[in-house]
Motif scaffolding. Structure first.
Motif, mmCIF file in Angstrom:
data_model
loop_
_atom_site.group_PDB
_atom_site.id
_atom_site.type_symbol
_atom_site.label_atom_id
_atom_site.label_comp_id
_atom_site.label_asym_id
_atom_site.label_seq_id
_atom_site.Cartn_x
_atom_site.Cartn_y
_atom_site.Cartn_z
ATOM 1 N N THR A 122 -11.196 -77.502 4.494
ATOM 2 C CA THR A 122 -12.480 -77.465 4.374
ATOM 3 C C THR A 122 -13.161 -78.941 3.954
ATOM 4 O OG1 THR A 122 -11.756 -75.504 3.369
ATOM 5 C CG2 THR A 122 -14.291 -76.130 2.970
ATOM 6 N N ALA A 154 -17.132 -72.717 5.787
ATOM 7 C CA ALA A 154 -17.771 -72.136 4.417
ATOM 8 C C ALA A 154 -18.710 -73.162 3.646
ATOM 9 C CB ALA A 154 -16.930 -71.618 3.560
ATOM 10 N N THR A 211 -8.447 -67.186 1.710
ATOM 11 C CA THR A 211 -8.459 -66.477 3.158
ATOM 12 C C THR A 211 -7.587 -67.298 3.952
ATOM 13 O OG1 THR A 211 -10.485 -67.434 3.469
ATOM 14 C CG2 THR A 211 -10.514 -65.042 3.068
ATOM 15 N N ASN A 212 -7.273 -68.592 3.772
ATOM 16 C CA ASN A 212 -6.818 -69.510 4.918
ATOM 17 C C ASN A 212 -5.567 -69.024 4.727
ATOM 18 O OD1 ASN A 212 -8.649 -72.691 4.440
ATOM 19 N ND2 ASN A 212 -9.474 -70.851 4.897
ATOM 20 N N HIS A 238 -9.207 -71.954 0.294
ATOM 21 C CA HIS A 238 -9.522 -70.683 -0.221
ATOM 22 C C HIS A 238 -8.598 -69.684 0.299
ATOM 23 C CE1 HIS A 238 -12.161 -67.199 0.302
ATOM 24 N NE2 HIS A 238 -12.751 -67.598 -0.573
ATOM 25 N N HIS A 266 -15.210 -72.674 11.974
ATOM 26 C CA HIS A 266 -15.919 -71.406 11.893
ATOM 27 C C HIS A 266 -17.414 -71.378 10.909
ATOM 28 C CE1 HIS A 266 -14.096 -70.103 7.719
ATOM 29 N NE2 HIS A 266 -15.383 -69.768 7.475
ATOM 30 N N ALA A 287 -16.822 -62.450 10.284
ATOM 31 C CA ALA A 287 -16.899 -62.816 8.853
ATOM 32 C C ALA A 287 -16.178 -64.292 8.866
ATOM 33 C CB ALA A 287 -16.132 -62.062 8.014
ATOM 34 N N GLY A 288 -16.042 -65.106 7.824
ATOM 35 C CA GLY A 288 -15.685 -66.293 7.921
ATOM 36 C C GLY A 288 -14.313 -66.097 8.126
ATOM 37 N N ASP A 306 -12.781 -75.197 8.028
ATOM 38 C CA ASP A 306 -13.075 -73.905 7.338
ATOM 39 C C ASP A 306 -14.806 -74.213 6.951
ATOM 40 O OD1 ASP A 306 -14.301 -72.174 5.494
ATOM 41 O OD2 ASP A 306 -12.074 -71.736 4.537
ATOM 42 N N HIS A 340 -23.760 -65.883 6.652
ATOM 43 C CA HIS A 340 -24.063 -65.283 5.488
ATOM 44 C C HIS A 340 -23.894 -66.230 4.435
ATOM 45 C CE1 HIS A 340 -19.958 -64.282 6.515
ATOM 46 N NE2 HIS A 340 -19.616 -64.356 5.319
ATOM 47 N N LYS A 341 -23.863 -67.586 4.838
ATOM 48 C CA LYS A 341 -23.567 -68.579 3.485
ATOM 49 C C LYS A 341 -24.991 -69.475 3.811
ATOM 50 C CE LYS A 341 -19.441 -67.926 2.255
ATOM 51 N NZ LYS A 341 -17.996 -68.390 1.498
ATOM 52 N N ASN A 357 -20.044 -69.708 8.201
ATOM 53 C CA ASN A 357 -20.325 -68.387 7.623
ATOM 54 C C ASN A 357 -21.954 -68.189 7.822
ATOM 55 O OD1 ASN A 357 -18.005 -69.367 6.382
ATOM 56 N ND2 ASN A 357 -17.833 -67.460 5.705
ATOM 57 N N SER A 376 -18.666 -71.822 -3.673
ATOM 58 C CA SER A 376 -18.126 -71.466 -2.404
ATOM 59 C C SER A 376 -18.509 -70.173 -1.636
ATOM 60 C CB SER A 376 -16.507 -71.200 -2.720
ATOM 61 O OG SER A 376 -15.967 -71.535 -1.464
ATOM 62 N N CYS A 377 -19.792 -69.677 -2.378
ATOM 63 C CA CYS A 377 -20.430 -68.329 -1.838
ATOM 64 C C CYS A 377 -21.906 -68.718 -1.168
ATOM 65 C CB CYS A 377 -20.300 -67.309 -2.658
ATOM 66 S SG CYS A 377 -18.870 -66.629 -2.947
ATOM 67 N N GLU A 429 -11.541 -67.494 10.936
ATOM 68 C CA GLU A 429 -10.229 -68.082 10.742
ATOM 69 C C GLU A 429 -9.297 -67.458 11.651
ATOM 70 O OE1 GLU A 429 -9.238 -67.879 6.635
ATOM 71 O OE2 GLU A 429 -10.967 -68.395 6.064
ATOM 72 N N THR A 461 -13.014 -77.258 -1.626
ATOM 73 C CA THR A 461 -13.333 -76.294 -2.538
ATOM 74 C C THR A 461 -13.765 -76.952 -4.203
ATOM 75 O OG1 THR A 461 -11.156 -75.539 -3.093
ATOM 76 C CG2 THR A 461 -12.447 -74.094 -1.553
HETATM 77 C C1 LIG Z 1 -13.861 -71.824 1.476
HETATM 78 C C2 LIG Z 1 -13.954 -70.540 1.944
HETATM 79 N N1 LIG Z 1 -13.547 -70.246 3.354
HETATM 80 C C3 LIG Z 1 -13.473 -68.987 3.968
HETATM 81 C C4 LIG Z 1 -14.192 -67.740 3.151
HETATM 82 C C5 LIG Z 1 -14.130 -66.403 3.750
HETATM 83 O O1 LIG Z 1 -15.244 -66.194 4.268
HETATM 84 P P1 LIG Z 1 -15.783 -64.629 4.396
HETATM 85 O O2 LIG Z 1 -15.871 -63.952 2.979
HETATM 86 O O3 LIG Z 1 -16.928 -64.531 5.278
HETATM 87 O O4 LIG Z 1 -14.588 -63.955 5.179
HETATM 88 C C6 LIG Z 1 -14.888 -68.080 2.088
HETATM 89 C C7 LIG Z 1 -15.549 -66.804 1.126
HETATM 90 O O5 LIG Z 1 -15.821 -66.964 0.212
HETATM 91 C C8 LIG Z 1 -14.917 -69.338 1.461
HETATM 92 O O6 LIG Z 1 -15.463 -69.597 0.407
#
Ligand SMILES: Cc1ncc(COP(=O)(O)O)c(C=O)c1O
Length: 501
Positions: free
Chosen positions: A224, A255, A182-183, A180, A275, A147-148, A253, A279-280, A277, A87-88, A152, A228
């Motif tokens: 997503t 990511a 963060t959702n 994830h 969104h 950031a992701g 999502d 950085h991914k 990422n 997931s990263c 969101e 995941t």
């Molecule tokens: C599936 C998923 N959604 C959202 C995120 C959140 O992204 P961020 O770490 O840039 O806030 C991640 C981060 O690991 C993720 O793997």
């Protein structure tokens, strides 16, 4: 024998920068004073003044260099070894990007520069917006989120603004139980209510549960795809029809975009907001908590609400910042975003081109399936079966449940033992619906030899536990600067600042 931790060198290495150096020692010599002297204390409002100046480290340059080089060597990073953190998307960050980001025109640009004098930077941002729009199939992009998860938040605020503009108050956001963390956290932060949607036996969204929960109070479904579990939800058209059918929006999502760049587009699947990422998928290095970048792309109906200002190209061909956006949700942060991230990701997109991005995704999927097949060949499935399905996209999730039962080693033990073999552990205990989950994302930038060696290491750890018992893995790691840490205590009682004597 003297325990390793008590050797003088080890003791020296364990010191913080505050415990090194000596009073009056400096790493530089200040130039002669050539401006009027002002007492800094007087410039500060009373409430910020201190009786004593803060105690700062007083060290020579070699001490500073050794201190930080020493710390960097105690860490495990992508440049030292394989880092299959599910997931990263820990893929290689090409060095070319660092060169372009460091060019003075990029690195020294002031964020308050008049747009007329920052045309090159604005053009780069506009081009990046166009590229992300094409990749996602959604025409309007804002680069602001950092950031992701910040993307969101922007997406949920956009959804709320969209419904409010139509005179509707909708308070529920649906998130699958594979989503994830963060959702749901984002939904709560935006003041809306999280409603979980179940997963079907194939690892996708349970359509019956979705139908039962989607109603006139639903603002949005956050999804997503691939999810995941590393699985592409084949029912996505049906899902979009159910969600749009009740007047809600569909949030992607992004990511996991590394699995589908140039192959499928969220816009074509029916999503309204996505969104990215950077950085991914787009090789901006993951910072330790930042800086990152999580741009968003949206459909026509969401566009009026995008954060302000937006980078635009005027009819005359020049680039500008557009503040004149009445329905905008406003600013999400200072300035326009993390510009260095934009430069690196734009360099990546330009150097690969459309075909190259598609190749990257195809190889990411191939590498994940190759690794999965190698593990199966090693007979690993008896202890670590694939949680759902037979094949995967860019990542896959194994369940350590049988391993725990038969070998008495937990997923955490396996992860820690992998460090002794020179590998960063995969993501563990996520997604939550898989017992003892181990989530592996190799990415496209790893060689066949590395994937083979990783599969061999997992097989060797299982063999070791079967033959010698669980203790070796249970007490791992043995070769790292620090041994097994008490993670529960660290999470519950974090000591996050130095207490000076
Ligand atoms: C599936 C998923 N959604 C959202 C995120 C959140 O992204 P961020 O770490 O840039 O806030 C991640 C981060 O690991 C993720 O793997």
């Amino acid at each position: 024998m003297t325990p390793v931790t008590e050797l003088p060198l080890q003791r020296e290495r364990a010191k913080t920068i505050f415990e090194k150096g000596a009073s009056g020692r400096r790493a530089f010599i200040c130039p002669e004073w050539d401006v009027p002297r002002v007492d800094a204390q007087e410039l500060l409002p009373e409430r910020f003044r201190r009786a004593e100046p803060p105690r700062l480290p007083e060290v020579s340059e070699p001490e500073i260099v050794r201190h930080y080089i020493g710390l960097s060597k105690r860490n495990f990073d992508l440049d030292s070894g394989f880092y299959p953190l599910g997931s990263c998307t820990m893929k290689h960050n090409p060095r070319l990007h660092e060169r372009v980001a460091a060019l003075p025109g990029h690195a020294r640009l002031h964020p308050l520069q008049d747009p007329e004098r920052a045309q090159g930077a604005l053009e780069l941002m506009w081009n990046l917006q166009q590229a992300l729009a094409e990749i996602s199939g959604l025409p309007h992009v804002s680069l602001q989120p950092s950031a992701g998860s910040h993307g969101e938040l922007a997406g949920v605020l956009l959804t709320r603004a969209y419904h409010e503009a139509r005179g509707e108050q909708r308070h529920k956001v649906l998130t699958p139980d594979t989503s994830h963390g963060t959702n749901p956290a984002t939904v709560t932060m935006a003041g809306l209510e999280v409603v979980k949607v179940a997963t079907n036996p194939e690892g996708g969204v349970d359509l019956d549960d979705l139908r039962a929960k989607a109603d006139g109070e639903t603002a949005c479904l956050m999804l997503t795809n691939p999810n995941t579990l590393g699985l592409f939800d084949q029912n996505i058209k049906e899902i979009a029809a159910i969600v749009h059918g009740v007047g809600a929006t569909l949030y992607y999502d992004g990511a996991n975009l590394n699995a589908v760049m140039g192959l499928s587009r969220p816009g074509d699947m029916g999503f309204d907001i996505v969104h990215f990422n950077l950085h991914k998928s787009f090789t901006q290095p993951h910072g330790g908590g930042g800086p990152g970048s999580g741009p968003i792309a949206v459909s026509e109906r969401i566009a009026p609400f995008l954060p302000r200002p937006l980078v635009i190209r005027r009819e005359e061909g020049n680039f500008d910042l557009d503040f004149d956006r009445e329905q905008s949700i406003g600013r999400l942060r200072g300035f326009q975003g993390n510009y260095g991230c934009f430069v690196r990701s734009y360099a990546y997109i330009c150097s690969l081109g459309g075909d190259g991005l598609k190749d990257a995704s195809e190889v990411a999927v191939l590498n994940a399936n190759y690794l999965l097949a190698r593990l199966k060949e090693h007979g690993v499935s008896e202890y670590l079966p694939l949680a759902y399905g037979d094949l995967c996209l860019h990542e896959f999730v194994l369940s350590g449940g049988p391993m725990k039962k038969t070998l008495q080693i937990k997923t955490l033990d396996l992860a820690k033992r992998l460090l002794d073999f020179g590998f960063h552990p995969p993501t563990v205990y996520f997604p939550l619906l898989v017992e003892e989950a181990l989530m592996i994302e190799p990415t496209e930038t790893e060689t066949k030899e590395t994937l083979d060696a990783f599969a061999d290491a997992i097989a060797a750890i299982l063999r070791e536990a079967a033959m010698d018992g669980p203790e070796v893995a249970q007490n791992a790691p043995y070769t790292t600067p620090v041994r097994r840490l008490d993670e529960v205590a660290a999470a519950k009682h974090p000591v996050i600042r130095q207490v000076l004597a």
